[in-house]
Enzyme design. Structure first.
Site, PDB file in Angstrom:
ATOM      1  CG  ASN A 102      -1.937  -1.159   1.099  1.00  0.00           C
ATOM      2  OD1 ASN A 102      -2.089  -1.735   0.028  1.00  0.00           O
ATOM      3  ND2 ASN A 102      -2.582  -1.484   2.201  1.00  0.00           N
ATOM      4  CG  HIS A 119       4.038  -1.819  -4.717  1.00  0.00           C
ATOM      5  ND1 HIS A 119       2.870  -2.526  -4.861  1.00  0.00           N
ATOM      6  CD2 HIS A 119       5.022  -2.660  -5.157  1.00  0.00           C
ATOM      7  CE1 HIS A 119       3.121  -3.738  -5.361  1.00  0.00           C
ATOM      8  NE2 HIS A 119       4.422  -3.833  -5.539  1.00  0.00           N
TER       9      HIS A 119
HETATM   10  P1  NAD Z   1      -5.819  -6.140  -4.988  1.00  0.00           P
HETATM   11  O1  NAD Z   1      -6.843  -5.106  -5.279  1.00  0.00           O
HETATM   12  O2  NAD Z   1      -5.255  -6.929  -6.108  1.00  0.00           O
HETATM   13  O3  NAD Z   1      -6.415  -7.218  -3.951  1.00  0.00           O
HETATM   14  C1  NAD Z   1      -7.086  -6.866  -2.791  1.00  0.00           C
HETATM   15  C2  NAD Z   1      -7.606  -8.148  -2.165  1.00  0.00           C
HETATM   16  O4  NAD Z   1      -8.123  -7.807  -0.888  1.00  0.00           O
HETATM   17  C3  NAD Z   1      -8.730  -8.824  -2.948  1.00  0.00           C
HETATM   18  O5  NAD Z   1      -8.467 -10.202  -3.060  1.00  0.00           O
HETATM   19  C4  NAD Z   1      -9.985  -8.585  -2.084  1.00  0.00           C
HETATM   20  O6  NAD Z   1     -10.876  -9.679  -2.120  1.00  0.00           O
HETATM   21  C5  NAD Z   1      -9.394  -8.437  -0.710  1.00  0.00           C
HETATM   22  N1  NAD Z   1     -10.135  -7.550   0.188  1.00  0.00           N
HETATM   23  C6  NAD Z   1     -10.725  -6.368  -0.097  1.00  0.00           C
HETATM   24  N2  NAD Z   1     -11.220  -5.805   1.015  1.00  0.00           N
HETATM   25  C7  NAD Z   1     -10.945  -6.680   2.036  1.00  0.00           C
HETATM   26  C8  NAD Z   1     -11.189  -6.680   3.432  1.00  0.00           C
HETATM   27  N3  NAD Z   1     -11.814  -5.649   4.021  1.00  0.00           N
HETATM   28  N4  NAD Z   1     -10.767  -7.719   4.170  1.00  0.00           N
HETATM   29  C9  NAD Z   1     -10.116  -8.778   3.587  1.00  0.00           C
HETATM   30  N5  NAD Z   1      -9.851  -8.843   2.286  1.00  0.00           N
HETATM   31  C10 NAD Z   1     -10.256  -7.794   1.509  1.00  0.00           C
HETATM   32  O7  NAD Z   1      -4.696  -5.467  -4.127  1.00  0.00           O
HETATM   33  P2  NAD Z   1      -3.194  -5.893  -3.954  1.00  0.00           P
HETATM   34  O8  NAD Z   1      -3.004  -7.363  -3.957  1.00  0.00           O
HETATM   35  O9  NAD Z   1      -2.653  -5.084  -2.821  1.00  0.00           O
HETATM   36  O10 NAD Z   1      -2.636  -5.331  -5.341  1.00  0.00           O
HETATM   37  C11 NAD Z   1      -1.487  -4.810  -5.385  1.00  0.00           C
HETATM   38  C12 NAD Z   1      -1.491  -3.328  -5.804  1.00  0.00           C
HETATM   39  O11 NAD Z   1      -2.551  -2.510  -5.344  1.00  0.00           O
HETATM   40  C13 NAD Z   1      -0.319  -2.731  -5.204  1.00  0.00           C
HETATM   41  O12 NAD Z   1       0.491  -2.266  -6.231  1.00  0.00           O
HETATM   42  C14 NAD Z   1      -0.772  -1.548  -4.339  1.00  0.00           C
HETATM   43  O13 NAD Z   1       0.221  -0.569  -4.431  1.00  0.00           O
HETATM   44  C15 NAD Z   1      -2.021  -1.191  -4.956  1.00  0.00           C
HETATM   45  N6  NAD Z   1      -3.079  -0.482  -4.197  1.00  0.00           N
HETATM   46  C16 NAD Z   1      -2.838   0.158  -3.003  1.00  0.00           C
HETATM   47  C17 NAD Z   1      -3.878   0.811  -2.337  1.00  0.00           C
HETATM   48  C18 NAD Z   1      -3.577   1.491  -1.018  1.00  0.00           C
HETATM   49  O14 NAD Z   1      -2.490   2.006  -0.813  1.00  0.00           O
HETATM   50  N7  NAD Z   1      -4.531   1.487  -0.089  1.00  0.00           N
HETATM   51  C19 NAD Z   1      -5.153   0.821  -2.876  1.00  0.00           C
HETATM   52  C20 NAD Z   1      -5.354   0.174  -4.132  1.00  0.00           C
HETATM   53  C21 NAD Z   1      -4.308  -0.480  -4.756  1.00  0.00           C
END
Ligand code: NAD
Length: 247
Positions: A102, A119
């Site tokens: 994140n 990241h």
């Molecule tokens: P992703 O979107 O691929 O996967 C998120 C996963 O979390 C999904 O499988 C989903 O089912 C699960 N999920 C969603 N809400 C949940 C909850 N409350 N409890 C449990 N599980 C939950 O995300 P990823 O694998 O982190 O993808 C990687 C990329 O996403 C990274 O490059 C990251 O930098 C970026 N990203 C970061 C943010 C942030 O900083 N908050 C937000 C969006 C994407």
């Protein structure tokens, strides 16, 4: 829910050091959408147009239109029960470090001290032309006045210090993350689809070195079969229950 939590708590106690790997799913309960869920960011925006370094070089203003919307959400978000539970477990010596994909800085704001941001983060933005680096509040102020923040030294458009597709990960961070995963007795992956490499290689680092893997994620991951425990609950309630069980 109680039985899997008790089993996870036992693993955390018995398989120290425990390293936690987090993804976007740990922050959805703070109001930040993830990428790959049906309600995620990629359902609305094509990553090839908004999240690659080539897209940024081609049309940085267009990429900033996307980031400006994200920044609004990111800067107003607060840590949730999951971030707070991980910080508490670190204070109690039960979590060694958090490796996070994140970019939102919420682990640090929740009180976690050893956070490896593989990241990058929105904390700073940099000029690709002259190397000038500016803090988040300056970027936010610039975005109120213009569609994209520009460098005060050379005028080029700044890039947020987050890793875009097509860019290398910060070497120090991914090396440290790999070392932590290799030495971990338990790697606890939370809220990640574990689809983005090289981070998705970390569970195998742990397991092939003799450690165990536990997964807390609503959706499935390619590593579910490798996990000793898999909990399909929400990150906030699961981690809060884990911290309580370990109290
Ligand atoms: P992703 O979107 O691929 O996967 C998120 C996963 O979390 C999904 O499988 C989903 O089912 C699960 N999920 C969603 N809400 C949940 C909850 N409350 N409890 C449990 N599980 C939950 O995300 P990823 O694998 O982190 O993808 C990687 C990329 O996403 C990274 O490059 C990251 O930098 C970026 N990203 C970061 C943010 C942030 O900083 N908050 C937000 C969006 C994407």
């Amino acid at each position: 829910m109680d039985e899997p939590i008790r089993a996870l708590a036992a693993l955390v106690r018995e398989r120290q050091p425990c390293v936690v790997l987090t993804g976007a799913g740990v922050s959805t309960e703070s109001g930040i959408p993830d990428f790959r869920s049906p309600t995620g960011i990629w359902a609305e925006y094509d990553p090839m147009e908004y999240a690659t370094i080539d897209a940024f070089r081609r049309d940085p203003v267009k990429v900033w239109e996307f980031y400006a919307l994200r920044f609004e959400v990111l800067v107003s978000a607060e840590p949730n029960a999951g971030h707070l539970a991980l910080a508490e477990l670190e204070r109690r010596g039960l979590v060694q470090a958090v490796v996070t994909q994140n970019i939102d800085g919420l682990h640090e704001r929740a009180g976690s001290r050893d956070v490896v941001e593989v990241h990058g983060s929105i904390r700073t933005a940099s000029c690709l032309e002259c190397g000038e680096q500016v803090p988040l509040d300056a970027v936010v102020a610039a975005l109120r006045a213009a569609p994209a923040p520009s460098c005060s030294r050379c005028g080029a458009i700044l890039k947020p210090d987050v890793v875009m597709f097509g860019e290398m990960l910060p070497v120090d961070a991914i090396e440290r993350a790999t070392e932590l995963a290799r030495r971990a007795g338990l790697l606890l992956a939370v809220g990640s689809t574990l689809e983005v490499y090289p981070v998705a290689g970390l569970p195998e680092e742990t397991v092939s070195a003799g450690g165990e893997l536990a997964i807390v994620n609503r959706g499935s991951t390619p590593f579910d079969g490798l996990a000793s425990i898999r909990i399909a609950g929400g990150a906030g309630e699961t981690l809060a229950a884990l911290a309580e069980e370990l109290a």
